[in-house]
Write a protein that holds these residues in place. Structure first.
Motif, mmCIF file in Angstrom:
data_model
loop_
_atom_site.group_PDB
_atom_site.id
_atom_site.type_symbol
_atom_site.label_atom_id
_atom_site.label_comp_id
_atom_site.label_asym_id
_atom_site.label_seq_id
_atom_site.Cartn_x
_atom_site.Cartn_y
_atom_site.Cartn_z
ATOM 1 N N UNK A 32 0.833 -1.190 0.000
ATOM 2 C CA UNK A 32 0.000 0.000 0.000
ATOM 3 C C UNK A 32 0.877 1.253 0.000
ATOM 4 N N UNK A 33 0.494 2.251 -0.787
ATOM 5 C CA UNK A 33 1.258 3.500 -0.790
ATOM 6 C C UNK A 33 1.309 4.166 0.588
ATOM 7 N N UNK A 34 0.310 3.907 1.420
ATOM 8 C CA UNK A 34 0.278 4.537 2.746
ATOM 9 C C UNK A 34 1.453 4.097 3.618
ATOM 10 N N UNK A 35 2.034 2.931 3.349
ATOM 11 C CA UNK A 35 3.208 2.475 4.095
ATOM 12 C C UNK A 35 4.452 3.300 3.774
ATOM 13 N N UNK A 36 4.383 4.090 2.709
ATOM 14 C CA UNK A 36 5.543 4.831 2.248
ATOM 15 C C UNK A 36 5.303 6.337 2.213
ATOM 16 N N UNK A 37 4.297 6.799 2.956
ATOM 17 C CA UNK A 37 3.991 8.238 2.999
ATOM 18 C C UNK A 37 3.975 8.732 4.436
ATOM 19 N N UNK A 38 4.305 10.003 4.604
ATOM 20 C CA UNK A 38 4.239 10.651 5.913
ATOM 21 C C UNK A 38 5.041 9.905 6.961
ATOM 22 N N UNK A 39 4.390 9.642 8.105
ATOM 23 C CA UNK A 39 5.056 8.951 9.207
ATOM 24 C C UNK A 39 5.398 7.515 8.822
ATOM 25 N N UNK A 40 4.629 6.926 7.874
ATOM 26 C CA UNK A 40 4.885 5.561 7.417
ATOM 27 C C UNK A 40 6.248 5.429 6.742
ATOM 28 N N UNK A 41 6.715 6.526 6.158
ATOM 29 C CA UNK A 41 8.019 6.510 5.482
ATOM 30 C C UNK A 41 9.152 6.321 6.483
ATOM 31 N N UNK A 42 8.960 6.806 7.721
ATOM 32 C CA UNK A 42 10.000 6.705 8.750
ATOM 33 C C UNK A 42 9.888 5.410 9.564
ATOM 34 N N UNK A 43 8.775 4.682 9.414
ATOM 35 C CA UNK A 43 8.598 3.454 10.191
ATOM 36 C C UNK A 43 9.404 2.315 9.572
ATOM 37 N N UNK A 44 9.628 1.288 10.396
ATOM 38 C CA UNK A 44 10.384 0.125 9.920
ATOM 39 C C UNK A 44 9.567 -0.655 8.893
ATOM 40 N N UNK A 45 10.308 -1.345 8.035
ATOM 41 C CA UNK A 45 9.689 -2.207 7.037
ATOM 42 C C UNK A 45 9.738 -3.630 7.566
ATOM 43 N N UNK A 46 8.614 -4.310 7.568
ATOM 44 C CA UNK A 46 8.575 -5.673 8.071
ATOM 45 C C UNK A 46 9.398 -6.627 7.204
ATOM 46 N N UNK A 47 9.842 -7.708 7.825
ATOM 47 C CA UNK A 47 10.664 -8.699 7.126
ATOM 48 C C UNK A 47 9.892 -9.320 5.967
ATOM 49 N N UNK A 48 8.594 -9.560 6.173
ATOM 50 C CA UNK A 48 7.799 -10.151 5.102
ATOM 51 C C UNK A 48 7.714 -9.226 3.888
ATOM 52 N N UNK A 49 7.611 -7.924 4.147
ATOM 53 C CA UNK A 49 7.552 -6.960 3.045
ATOM 54 C C UNK A 49 8.913 -6.835 2.364
ATOM 55 N N UNK A 50 9.968 -6.865 3.159
ATOM 56 C CA UNK A 50 11.318 -6.816 2.593
ATOM 57 C C UNK A 50 11.551 -8.049 1.706
ATOM 58 N N UNK A 51 11.110 -9.203 2.181
ATOM 59 C CA UNK A 51 11.254 -10.438 1.396
ATOM 60 C C UNK A 51 10.512 -10.324 0.072
ATOM 61 N N UNK A 52 9.313 -9.734 0.094
ATOM 62 C CA UNK A 52 8.520 -9.549 -1.121
ATOM 63 C C UNK A 52 9.251 -8.621 -2.097
ATOM 64 N N UNK A 53 9.825 -7.532 -1.581
ATOM 65 C CA UNK A 53 10.571 -6.584 -2.428
ATOM 66 C C UNK A 53 11.777 -7.279 -3.055
ATOM 67 N N UNK A 54 12.488 -8.078 -2.262
ATOM 68 C CA UNK A 54 13.665 -8.790 -2.777
ATOM 69 C C UNK A 54 13.269 -9.834 -3.820
ATOM 70 N N UNK A 55 12.074 -10.382 -3.668
ATOM 71 C CA UNK A 55 11.587 -11.347 -4.661
ATOM 72 C C UNK A 55 11.276 -10.648 -5.986
ATOM 73 N N UNK A 56 10.651 -9.480 -5.902
ATOM 74 C CA UNK A 56 10.268 -8.737 -7.106
ATOM 75 C C UNK A 56 11.484 -8.079 -7.763
ATOM 76 N N UNK A 57 12.435 -7.640 -6.943
ATOM 77 C CA UNK A 57 13.639 -6.970 -7.457
ATOM 78 C C UNK A 57 14.872 -7.743 -6.987
ATOM 79 N N UNK A 58 15.161 -8.892 -7.618
ATOM 80 C CA UNK A 58 16.251 -9.754 -7.155
ATOM 81 C C UNK A 58 17.631 -9.105 -7.222
ATOM 82 N N UNK A 59 17.774 -8.031 -8.010
ATOM 83 C CA UNK A 59 19.061 -7.354 -8.058
ATOM 84 C C UNK A 59 19.413 -6.724 -6.713
ATOM 85 N N UNK A 60 18.405 -6.518 -5.863
ATOM 86 C CA UNK A 60 18.671 -5.998 -4.512
ATOM 87 C C UNK A 60 19.218 -7.078 -3.582
ATOM 88 N N UNK A 61 19.111 -8.341 -3.982
ATOM 89 C CA UNK A 61 19.639 -9.442 -3.166
ATOM 90 C C UNK A 61 21.154 -9.541 -3.262
#
Length: 155
Positions: A32-61
């Motif tokens: 959700x875009x709300x996880x990356x706006x305002x105060x959400x931008x400064x909050x930690x990213x969960x491991x499950x979400x990080x894993x999803x990002x690494x799956x979609x963008x494997x060059x970050x691995x």
């Protein structure tokens, strides 16, 4: 350049460097875009979400990119190919292979046509040689007849 403070900010930096729109990122990761706006931008990213990002963008691995993403130490290696880049390269290879296959098929067809043409010419040459040999035999027979007639006429 100011040091990027959070993983989310580093993700945005990565997206910007890759020319990936945020909307595309949200669709591809299902976040959700709300996880990356305002105060959400400064909050930690969960491991499950990080894993999803690494799956979609494997060059970050890749080791140095993963260290940069998680800790902020080092730099983003921008020379790695993204999944989309790899797919485009794969498609280019497929297109090249297809064109190469078409070219080889065309060359093979030309070879076959030329081979058939050569076989036809060889058969024509053989036929002409036979006729030539027959004509020479007839000519020799006529010459022998003329010579024998000449010998009898001289006597």
């Amino acid at each position: 350049m100011d040091k990027i403070q959070t993983i989310k900010e580093r993700i945005f930096f990565f997206l910007e460097k890759r020319g990936i729109k945020k909307e595309t990122f949200y669709k591809e990761t299902g976040m959700s875009p709300s996880n990356f706006k305002g105060a959400g931008l400064k909050s930690d990213l969960g491991v499950d979400k990080l894993a999803k990002i690494l799956h979609v963008y494997p060059e970050l691995k890749e080791n140095e990119n993963l260290i940069w993403l998680v800790t902020g130490n080092g730099q983003l290696n921008q020379n790695l190919h993204s999944k989309k880049d790899q797919q485009e390269l794969s498609l280019q290879h497929e297109e090249t292979n297809e064109k190469l296959g078409d070219l080889l098929a065309s060359l093979f067809a030309q070879y076959n046509a030329q081979d058939k043409g050569i076989l036809f010419i060889q058969s024509q040459i053989s036929r002409i040689e036979k006729k030539y040999d027959e004509a020479i035999l007839k000519q020799n027979a006529y010459l022998e007849e003329i010579l024998s007639l000449t010998k009898t006429a001289v006597k």
